[in-house]
Design a protein around this motif. Structure first.
Motif, mmCIF file in Angstrom:
data_model
loop_
_atom_site.group_PDB
_atom_site.id
_atom_site.type_symbol
_atom_site.label_atom_id
_atom_site.label_comp_id
_atom_site.label_asym_id
_atom_site.label_seq_id
_atom_site.Cartn_x
_atom_site.Cartn_y
_atom_site.Cartn_z
ATOM 1 N N TYR A 1 45.843 48.019 50.758
ATOM 2 C CA TYR A 1 44.645 47.275 50.357
ATOM 3 C C TYR A 1 44.434 46.184 51.396
ATOM 4 O O TYR A 1 45.337 45.398 51.674
ATOM 5 N N SER B 1 42.068 47.687 43.613
ATOM 6 C CA SER B 1 43.333 48.013 44.282
ATOM 7 C C SER B 1 44.205 48.901 43.410
ATOM 8 O O SER B 1 44.885 49.808 43.914
ATOM 9 N N ASP C 1 45.226 52.567 44.682
ATOM 10 C CA ASP C 1 46.654 52.807 44.793
ATOM 11 C C ASP C 1 47.063 54.035 43.981
ATOM 12 O O ASP C 1 47.869 54.858 44.439
ATOM 13 N N CYS D 1 38.297 48.428 48.862
ATOM 14 C CA CYS D 1 39.664 48.124 49.308
ATOM 15 C C CYS D 1 39.768 48.053 50.828
ATOM 16 O O CYS D 1 40.636 47.342 51.353
ATOM 17 N N HIS D 2 38.921 48.796 51.518
ATOM 18 C CA HIS D 2 38.971 48.850 52.980
ATOM 19 C C HIS D 2 37.541 48.821 53.521
ATOM 20 O O HIS D 2 36.985 49.871 53.866
ATOM 21 N N VAL E 1 46.243 41.760 43.869
ATOM 22 C CA VAL E 1 46.329 42.961 44.714
ATOM 23 C C VAL E 1 47.515 43.840 44.335
ATOM 24 O O VAL E 1 48.636 43.355 44.137
#
Length: 264
Positions: free
Chosen positions: A173, A187, A191, A221-222, A256
């Motif tokens: 993350y 996240s 995940d 997240c990105h 996170v």
């Protein structure tokens, strides 16, 4: 020599091992990094790090015999800009690595000036605090194309049989504008998707990762995938190997969730 696994790890935030409060925050990460050498079949001949903090137009290979330090962070205490990690480089391996990448049809070059960025020296200072394992880096390629980085990892795979430990260093993350409670739901969802995808058979796993933008909250997240792209190379270097989650932490900086994985 027994084949080395490859890894995708979290390198945490900034120079956290040198900051007491942040070190406490990342205690589970520190424990997982300290345990990594014991997971290996033998002591590495070298560590090859693919860090989310170095990207170039063509894949570049660090070739300095004694790479300098790169303090690629800001706003941290003055002493964190005096950290040294005096590991030797690996010039001969760098040349071999360049040749392997070129043989795969990927643009590449040697870089004799690049030093260790914090995506490299931070985890290495925990894993090998004596700085006595040769260490070098391969850059990401700008654009972060998953297929190109998977091909990079596949090109690097023969090094595993020479005792070279290949590590993709980033974060599962990485959205610096959305830490804290707002990171919790995205996240966690990403995940869960990532851990589930990595448990798939190799061909399905690769397909899932190549289409990672379809994952839940992928772009939350990105926003920019510089810290996720190293996973493509790590996976390409061990494309048929089973994935094991070696690190998992929730509630980092208030929200996170992050994980790290071994392949092989």
């Amino acid at each position: 020599m027994t084949r080395m696994p490859s890894y995708f790890i979290s390198h945490g935030g900034g120079p956290w091992p040198w900051m007491p409060d942040w070190r406490a925050e990342f205690a589970p990460l520190e424990a997982s990094l300290r345990e990594m050498p014991a997971q290996l079949p033998t002591r590495p001949t070298a560590v090859l790090m693919i860090s989310g903090h170095w990207e170039t137009e063509a894949f570049a290979v660090m070739s300095a015999p004694q790479p300098p330090m790169v303090y690629d962070y800001s706003g941290f205490p003055p002493e964190t800009f005096e950290i040294t990690y005096p590991a030797p480089g690996a010039p001969a391996l760098a040349e071999q690595t360049r040749d392997l990448i070129a043989a795969a049809g990927l643009a590449t070059r040697l870089d004799p000036t690049m030093g260790f960025d914090h995506g490299t020296f931070v985890p290495m200072a925990v894993m090998y605090p004596q700085a006595d394992v040769p260490l070098f880096q391969v850059s990401l390629q700008k654009g972060y194309d998953p297929a190109a980085h998977f091909a990079l990892g596949r090109a690097l795979a023969p090094l595993r049989d020479q005792g070279v430990l290949i590590i993709g260093s980033g974060l599962s993350y990485h959205n610096l504008r959305a830490f804290g409670p707002g990171a919790k739901a995205p996240s966690e969802a990403f995940d869960h998707w990532l851990t589930t995808a990595l448990a798939l058979p190799p061909a399905e796993r690769k397909a899932a990762l190549m289409n990672w933008e379809q994952a839940p909250h992928a772009r939350d997240c990105h926003v920019q995938e510089d810290h996720f792209a190293p996973i493509f190379a790590a996976l390409g270097a061990a494309e048929d190997a089973a994935a094991t989650r070696i690190y998992h932490q929730t509630g980092i900086f208030g929200g996170v969730t992050a994980s790290g994985y071994r392949f092989g």
